[in-house]
Design a protein around this motif. Structure first.
Motif, PDB file in Angstrom:
ATOM      1  N   SER A  70      -4.886  -6.643   9.366  1.00 48.46           N
ATOM      2  CA  SER A  70      -4.841  -5.284   8.803  1.00 48.46           C
ATOM      3  C   SER A  70      -3.818  -5.125   7.686  1.00 48.46           C
ATOM      4  CB  SER A  70      -4.520  -4.270   9.908  1.00 48.46           C
ATOM      5  OG  SER A  70      -3.180  -4.452  10.358  1.00 48.46           O
ATOM      6  N   GLU A  74      -2.968  -1.719   5.478  1.00 53.44           N
ATOM      7  CA  GLU A  74      -1.682  -1.031   5.614  1.00 53.44           C
ATOM      8  C   GLU A  74      -0.946  -0.985   4.284  1.00 53.44           C
ATOM      9  OE1 GLU A  74      -0.454   0.719   8.306  1.00 53.44           O
ATOM     10  OE2 GLU A  74      -2.539   0.416   8.877  1.00 53.44           O
ATOM     11  N   ARG A  77      -2.424   1.834   2.377  1.00 53.79           N
ATOM     12  CA  ARG A  77      -1.961   3.129   2.890  1.00 53.79           C
ATOM     13  C   ARG A  77      -0.564   3.437   2.360  1.00 53.79           C
ATOM     14  NH1 ARG A  77       1.325   4.617   6.439  1.00 53.79           N
ATOM     15  NH2 ARG A  77       1.630   2.550   7.336  1.00 53.79           N
ATOM     16  N   GLU A 133       6.537  -1.131   7.256  1.00 51.64           N
ATOM     17  CA  GLU A 133       5.267  -0.711   7.843  1.00 51.64           C
ATOM     18  C   GLU A 133       4.110  -1.699   7.737  1.00 51.64           C
ATOM     19  OE1 GLU A 133       4.267   3.274   6.578  1.00 51.64           O
ATOM     20  OE2 GLU A 133       6.387   3.789   6.423  1.00 51.64           O
ATOM     21  N   VAL A 134       4.159  -2.631   6.815  1.00 52.83           N
ATOM     22  CA  VAL A 134       3.044  -3.571   6.653  1.00 52.83           C
ATOM     23  C   VAL A 134       3.275  -4.757   7.589  1.00 52.83           C
ATOM     24  CG1 VAL A 134       1.792  -5.047   5.021  1.00 52.83           C
ATOM     25  CG2 VAL A 134       2.629  -2.800   4.286  1.00 52.83           C
TER      26      VAL A 134
END
Length: 153
Positions: A70, A74, A77, A133-134
């Motif tokens: 993912s 991400e 995003r 966050e990634v």
């Protein structure tokens, strides 16, 4: 054309998010810088993360990055949030995975905005949010034979 799972890292035709990729090939400053070129931008900020030869006082002998499937979603995003929160004209981010050597480029991000202060702030947010966050993880091997996994890169 926006990047897709079939064609990751392609340049987008419109919108501020121009280049996003998680790849196992060497990164290019020229590619990222070219992706954020915009005639309405008065400031461009670029951040380059490189593999260093030490961490926490210990000599690093090897380093590898792994990414969750993912990771590109991400990254998109995070990039879209930065583009929405700042007056971004263009944005690009690429991260390397696989085995890297000291001096190799691990991550390159760039943001162009109408003014330099906005470009610096947006670029800082982009790299900080990417790291937080990634789902990309760093595995380091030290000269004394110990190893360490580090959260998000």
């Amino acid at each position: 054309m926006a990047p897709t799972h079939d064609h990751p890292g392609e340049l987008a035709a419109d919108g501020p998010v121009r280049l996003l990729a998680v790849r196992d090939t060497p990164l290019s400053l020229d590619e990222v810088f070219a992706a954020v070129g915009d005639d309405a931008a008065g400031g461009t900020a670029l951040f380059v993360g490189t593999v260093r030869d030490h961490d926490g006082g210990a000599d690093v002998t090897g380093l590898g990055y792994s990414a969750h499937p993912s990771a590109e979603d991400e990254l998109r995003r995070v990039a879209e949030k930065v583009a929405a929160d700042f007056p971004v004209r263009a944005l690009a981010a690429v991260h390397r995975v696989g085995e890297l050597s000291v001096g190799d480029l691990a991550v390159v991000v760039a943001v162009s905005c109408p003014h330099r202060a906005e470009a610096f702030a947006a670029c800082r947010r982009l790299i900080d949010d990417l790291k937080r966050e990634v789902p990309i993880w760093k595995h380091q091997t030290f000269a004394d034979g110990t190893e360490e996994w580090v959260g998000a890169s």
